[in-house]
Design a protein around this motif. Structure first.
Motif, PDB file in Angstrom:
ATOM      1  N   ALA A 139       0.832  -1.206   0.000  1.00  0.00           N
ATOM      2  CA  ALA A 139       0.000   0.000   0.000  1.00  0.00           C
ATOM      3  C   ALA A 139       0.866   1.256   0.000  1.00  0.00           C
ATOM      4  O   ALA A 139       0.615   2.213  -0.756  1.00  0.00           O
ATOM      5  CB  ALA A 139      -0.934  -0.005   1.199  1.00  0.00           C
ATOM      6  N   LEU A 140       1.894   1.281   0.854  1.00  0.00           N
ATOM      7  CA  LEU A 140       2.813   2.422   0.898  1.00  0.00           C
ATOM      8  C   LEU A 140       3.549   2.562  -0.427  1.00  0.00           C
ATOM      9  O   LEU A 140       3.685   3.673  -0.969  1.00  0.00           O
ATOM     10  CB  LEU A 140       3.809   2.243   2.040  1.00  0.00           C
ATOM     11  CG  LEU A 140       4.948   3.274   2.119  1.00  0.00           C
ATOM     12  CD1 LEU A 140       4.394   4.678   2.314  1.00  0.00           C
ATOM     13  CD2 LEU A 140       5.914   2.921   3.243  1.00  0.00           C
ATOM     14  N   LEU A 141       4.025   1.456  -0.959  1.00  0.00           N
ATOM     15  CA  LEU A 141       4.756   1.491  -2.224  1.00  0.00           C
ATOM     16  C   LEU A 141       3.875   2.049  -3.343  1.00  0.00           C
ATOM     17  O   LEU A 141       4.329   2.871  -4.156  1.00  0.00           O
ATOM     18  CB  LEU A 141       5.230   0.085  -2.583  1.00  0.00           C
ATOM     19  CG  LEU A 141       6.001  -0.067  -3.899  1.00  0.00           C
ATOM     20  CD1 LEU A 141       7.309   0.732  -3.848  1.00  0.00           C
ATOM     21  CD2 LEU A 141       6.284  -1.536  -4.192  1.00  0.00           C
ATOM     22  N   THR A 142       2.612   1.631  -3.379  1.00  0.00           N
ATOM     23  CA  THR A 142       1.697   2.100  -4.424  1.00  0.00           C
ATOM     24  C   THR A 142       1.504   3.607  -4.342  1.00  0.00           C
ATOM     25  O   THR A 142       1.456   4.299  -5.367  1.00  0.00           O
ATOM     26  CB  THR A 142       0.337   1.386  -4.299  1.00  0.00           C
ATOM     27  OG1 THR A 142       0.532  -0.033  -4.418  1.00  0.00           O
ATOM     28  CG2 THR A 142      -0.625   1.847  -5.382  1.00  0.00           C
ATOM     29  N   GLU A 203       4.258  10.351   3.155  1.00  0.00           N
ATOM     30  CA  GLU A 203       3.164   9.403   3.079  1.00  0.00           C
ATOM     31  C   GLU A 203       2.900   8.725   4.428  1.00  0.00           C
ATOM     32  O   GLU A 203       1.768   8.530   4.830  1.00  0.00           O
ATOM     33  CB  GLU A 203       3.452   8.340   2.009  1.00  0.00           C
ATOM     34  CG  GLU A 203       3.201   8.795   0.603  1.00  0.00           C
ATOM     35  CD  GLU A 203       1.731   9.145   0.358  1.00  0.00           C
ATOM     36  OE1 GLU A 203       0.847   8.560   1.022  1.00  0.00           O
ATOM     37  OE2 GLU A 203       1.480  10.026  -0.484  1.00  0.00           O
ATOM     38  N   LEU A 204       3.979   8.389   5.133  1.00  0.00           N
ATOM     39  CA  LEU A 204       3.823   7.755   6.437  1.00  0.00           C
ATOM     40  C   LEU A 204       3.151   8.687   7.433  1.00  0.00           C
ATOM     41  O   LEU A 204       2.278   8.302   8.202  1.00  0.00           O
ATOM     42  CB  LEU A 204       5.191   7.309   6.966  1.00  0.00           C
ATOM     43  CG  LEU A 204       5.829   6.123   6.246  1.00  0.00           C
ATOM     44  CD1 LEU A 204       7.251   5.911   6.738  1.00  0.00           C
ATOM     45  CD2 LEU A 204       5.020   4.852   6.444  1.00  0.00           C
ATOM     46  N   LEU A 205       3.573   9.971   7.411  1.00  0.00           N
ATOM     47  CA  LEU A 205       2.979  10.956   8.318  1.00  0.00           C
ATOM     48  C   LEU A 205       1.526  11.219   7.990  1.00  0.00           C
ATOM     49  O   LEU A 205       0.702  11.461   8.879  1.00  0.00           O
ATOM     50  CB  LEU A 205       3.794  12.261   8.266  1.00  0.00           C
ATOM     51  CG  LEU A 205       5.190  12.202   8.902  1.00  0.00           C
ATOM     52  CD1 LEU A 205       5.941  13.493   8.625  1.00  0.00           C
ATOM     53  CD2 LEU A 205       5.085  11.957  10.408  1.00  0.00           C
ATOM     54  N   SER A 206       1.177  11.183   6.717  1.00  0.00           N
ATOM     55  CA  SER A 206      -0.202  11.469   6.307  1.00  0.00           C
ATOM     56  C   SER A 206      -1.167  10.377   6.747  1.00  0.00           C
ATOM     57  O   SER A 206      -2.380  10.600   6.804  1.00  0.00           O
ATOM     58  CB  SER A 206      -0.275  11.634   4.787  1.00  0.00           C
ATOM     59  OG  SER A 206      -0.070  10.386   4.127  1.00  0.00           O
ATOM     60  N   GLN A 207      -0.647   9.195   7.073  1.00  0.00           N
ATOM     61  CA  GLN A 207      -1.504   8.093   7.463  1.00  0.00           C
ATOM     62  C   GLN A 207      -1.721   8.012   8.976  1.00  0.00           C
ATOM     63  O   GLN A 207      -2.444   7.154   9.459  1.00  0.00           O
ATOM     64  CB  GLN A 207      -0.882   6.773   6.975  1.00  0.00           C
ATOM     65  CG  GLN A 207      -0.776   6.677   5.469  1.00  0.00           C
ATOM     66  CD  GLN A 207      -2.093   6.847   4.765  1.00  0.00           C
ATOM     67  OE1 GLN A 207      -3.064   6.160   5.090  1.00  0.00           O
ATOM     68  NE2 GLN A 207      -2.161   7.751   3.800  1.00  0.00           N
TER      69      GLN A 207
END
Length: 208
Positions: A139-142, A203-207
């Motif tokens: 999911a992160l990679l996508t 992306e990690l922070l946005s989740q």
């Protein structure tokens, strides 16, 4: 009696096309070394017990190689050639802290050869995977690749077929050897790698 060897990354046509009836062909798959076997392997090469340094070397080589026999051999030779381990009075010992051993050119060439056999889209996906880490969340990679999920999955499956990645569970892939990831990551410039790390962090922070 004919004995032939083949890497599991090869297509297999060479052996399949041999003029031998299939029922007379016996295939033997060689498993990767476990840590104890790596220790036996390097002690056999040294010709004596490595005592205190042995388990540390075996752990380091196994962690970096994933137990791949070729990688184990090349790493052991690299340790000697680079002076990380040296022989004194007939005994082998470490000359520096065993916290990193680099990537031998022979292994780099093997990984580079595998990379040339996959499409550019798969290579680009693999670069992002290498920056994400040893274990890769699909999911992160996508999200960071910014491509349709189907395209990313196809790229991952292509990389897995080339033994550059392994599917560990649903939505999770991983590099089979730390050396593979290190080689791929090292092909990036520091500037690009920093930019990719920044994108992944966003992306990690946005989740959260």
């Amino acid at each position: 009696l004919i004995i032939a060897t083949q890497r599991d990354t090869s297509a297999g046509e060479a052996i399949s096309n041999l003029p031998i009836p299939p029922q007379r062909v016996h295939r033997v798959e060689l498993a990767n070394f476990d840590e104890a076997t790596v220790l036996d392997f390097i002690e056999a090469a040294a010709g004596h017990s490595l005592q205190e340094i042995g388990p540390k070397l075996a752990l380091l080589i196994h962690r970096q190689s994933g137990g791949n026999a070729f990688f184990c051999r090349e790493l052991a030779l690299h340790l000697v050639d680079s002076g990380i381990v040296a022989q004194t009075d007939g005994r082998w010992s470490a000359t520096v802290a065993l916290d990193g051993i680099g990537v031998p050119d022979s292994i780099r060439r093997v990984v580079d050869d595998r990379l040339t056999r996959i499409p550019d889209t798969a290579r680009q996906t693999l670069l992002w995977a290498a920056v994400i880490g040893q274990d890769v969340d699909v999911a992160l990679l996508t999200r960071v690749v910014d491509a349709p999920e189907g395209a990313v999955l196809e790229a991952l499956e292509t990389c897995a077929a080339a033994r550059l990645l392994e599917e560990r569970s649903i939505d999770r892939f991983a590099f089979p050897h730390a050396l593979v990831r290190s080689t791929i990551s090292a092909s990036l410039s520091q500037t690009r790698r920093r930019s990719m790390h920044h994108r992944i962090a966003e992306e990690l922070l946005s989740q959260r």
